[in-house]
Motif scaffolding. Structure first.
Motif: not given
Length: 429
Positions: A201-214, A393-400
């Motif tokens: 029930k506490e699941d919400v929209n989340r965009i989770i990011k991680r960067k890889l340096s140039s 690079v910005t990696f992202s995984i968008a999940i509820t």
């Protein structure tokens, strides 16, 4: 009398996808410098006014869905606010979901903190795809710059939103063949899922990011090139290796990863003559295990990608099948039939491409960072998205999901970046 717009094939298909994700696309840009908010609003108002689907309400009529153009004002789409935490504010805005019954299909937020500015876009995927979101945002920057420079003359492309514009650059023979590609490539035998928690029930929209340096990315890219692999080969190999490392599948098991393909590669002038719409297909990459190390994974993925790289009709499969289903049956029946025959990818990947600061400059103010990501997936579905900004690079995984899901994704990013380091080491071995 209100104006009616035809619901195109991809509008209806993206509406069907409400069963799997939130149907939103997202873009966030970060600036350090002044932005003329009046000019920004004026440019935004112009563009929305010329893209009527953005200020329309969707009607899922059981025979033939349609859009109804609505009265609107720019305040329905735009908000600006001061904040003490620009990252928190802009991400909270970006993670919102525009309701299905909304009269306005776009939200734009501007957040101010000292000299810093963050600009966020959330758009209903039914209106257009990531390729045209990039066009919409870069055109906004151009129109803004024309206004503040006194040049004037704002423009935005207009034209057909029909799916079959995708064949516009083909000769008659190729067009005839492409229109016969009825094979359903969404069918996959592997049913592996990313290890998210059960629905809560506490699941919400989340965009989770991680960067890889140039620097790190440049090293991995150079190493891959020395071994004969493209950037997509490298990222996909590291992705697949990491999925095996966290137990998504085992050596010898088949994993199929659908990857998004911009179909404008098949279109006249890259789609510059059409209206804003969806022209995205996908290709599938199937492997049987990831091998004993990263070097073997690269070879496996490189071989799996060979057919796709040679395919002149990449991404066009299944389009005639979808068109047939939506044409010969009432909409309520076609949606059921397509849902039965369509396998939504449980695990996917989308390389959205690069963000060039010059293309996003608002007058003299250039962004110092930014990213795009696709729809927020509902469990058990997930997709890795990536964009590059001046080599980073910005990696992202968008999940509820919930806080435990965030920890799972963060661990996965640790593994992914570790495997990209292994790519660099492979060339040195």
């Amino acid at each position: 009398m209100k104006k009616i717009l035809k619901a195109e094939m991809w509008d209806k298909m993206q509406y069907l996808f409400r069963n799997y994700y939130d149907r939103m696309m997202h873009c966030v840009l970060y600036y350090d410098g002044e932005i003329d908010e009046d000019a920004l609003v004026k440019a935004l108002e112009f563009q929305i006014s010329r893209v009527p689907v953005l200020h329309s309400r969707y009607h899922n009529n059981f025979l033939k869905p349609y859009w109804v153009v609505q009265p609107w004002k720019v305040e329905d789409a735009f908000k600006a606010a001061d904040t003490d935490d620009i990252e928190s504010s802009v991400m909270e805005f970006a993670e919102q979901r525009i309701p299905i019954g909304s009269n306005m299909q776009i939200r734009v937020g501007l957040f101010r903190s000292g000299t810093k500015r963050a600009l966020a876009f959330v758009v209903n995927h039914m209106c257009f795809d990531g390729g045209d979101l990039k066009y919409f945002v870069t055109q906004l920057a151009k129109n803004y710059t024309r206004l503040v420079s006194g040049e004037g003359g704002m423009t935005i492309k207009e034209g057909t939103r029909a799916y079959d514009a995708v064949y516009s650059a083909m000769n008659d023979e190729d067009r005839k063949y492409a229109r016969s590609l009825y094979r359903n490539i969404s069918e996959v035998k592997s049913k592996h899922t990313f290890p998210l928690t059960e629905k809560r029930k506490e699941d919400v929209n989340r965009i989770i990011k991680r960067k890889l340096s140039s620097e790190k990315f440049a090293e991995a890219r150079a190493a891959g090139k020395a071994m004969g692999f493209t950037v997509n080969d490298i990222i996909l190999a590291a992705y697949i290796r990491s999925l095996e490392d966290i137990g998504v599948f085992k050596e010898g098991e088949t994993l199929t990863v659908p990857c998004m393909v911009d179909l404008r590669r098949h279109m006249k002038e890259g789609g510059a003559e059409t209206g804003l719409t969806n022209h995205t297909g996908f290709m599938t990459v199937a492997v049987n295990g990831a091998g004993k190390d990263m070097r073997e994974t690269l070879d496996i993925v490189g071989k799996a990608m060979e057919h796709n790289k040679k395919d002149r009709f990449l991404g066009l499969y299944s389009l005639p099948l979808l068109h047939l289903a939506y044409t010969v049956m009432p909409h309520c029946v076609s949606e059921i039939a397509i849902r039965i025959g369509y396998d939504n990818p449980l695990i996917g990947m989308s390389n959205i491409g690069s963000i060039k600061p010059s293309d996003y400059a608002l007058g003299d103010t250039r962004p110092y960072d930014g990213f795009y990501t696709g729809a927020v997936k509902g469990k058990p579905y997930m997709q890795l998205a990536l964009t590059t900004f001046e080599g980073e690079v910005t990696f992202s995984i968008a999940i509820t999901g919930n806080e435990d899901d965030v920890k799972i994704v963060e661990h996965f990013f640790d593994v992914l970046l570790g495997n990209l380091d292994e790519v660099t080491k492979c060339a040195k071995a």
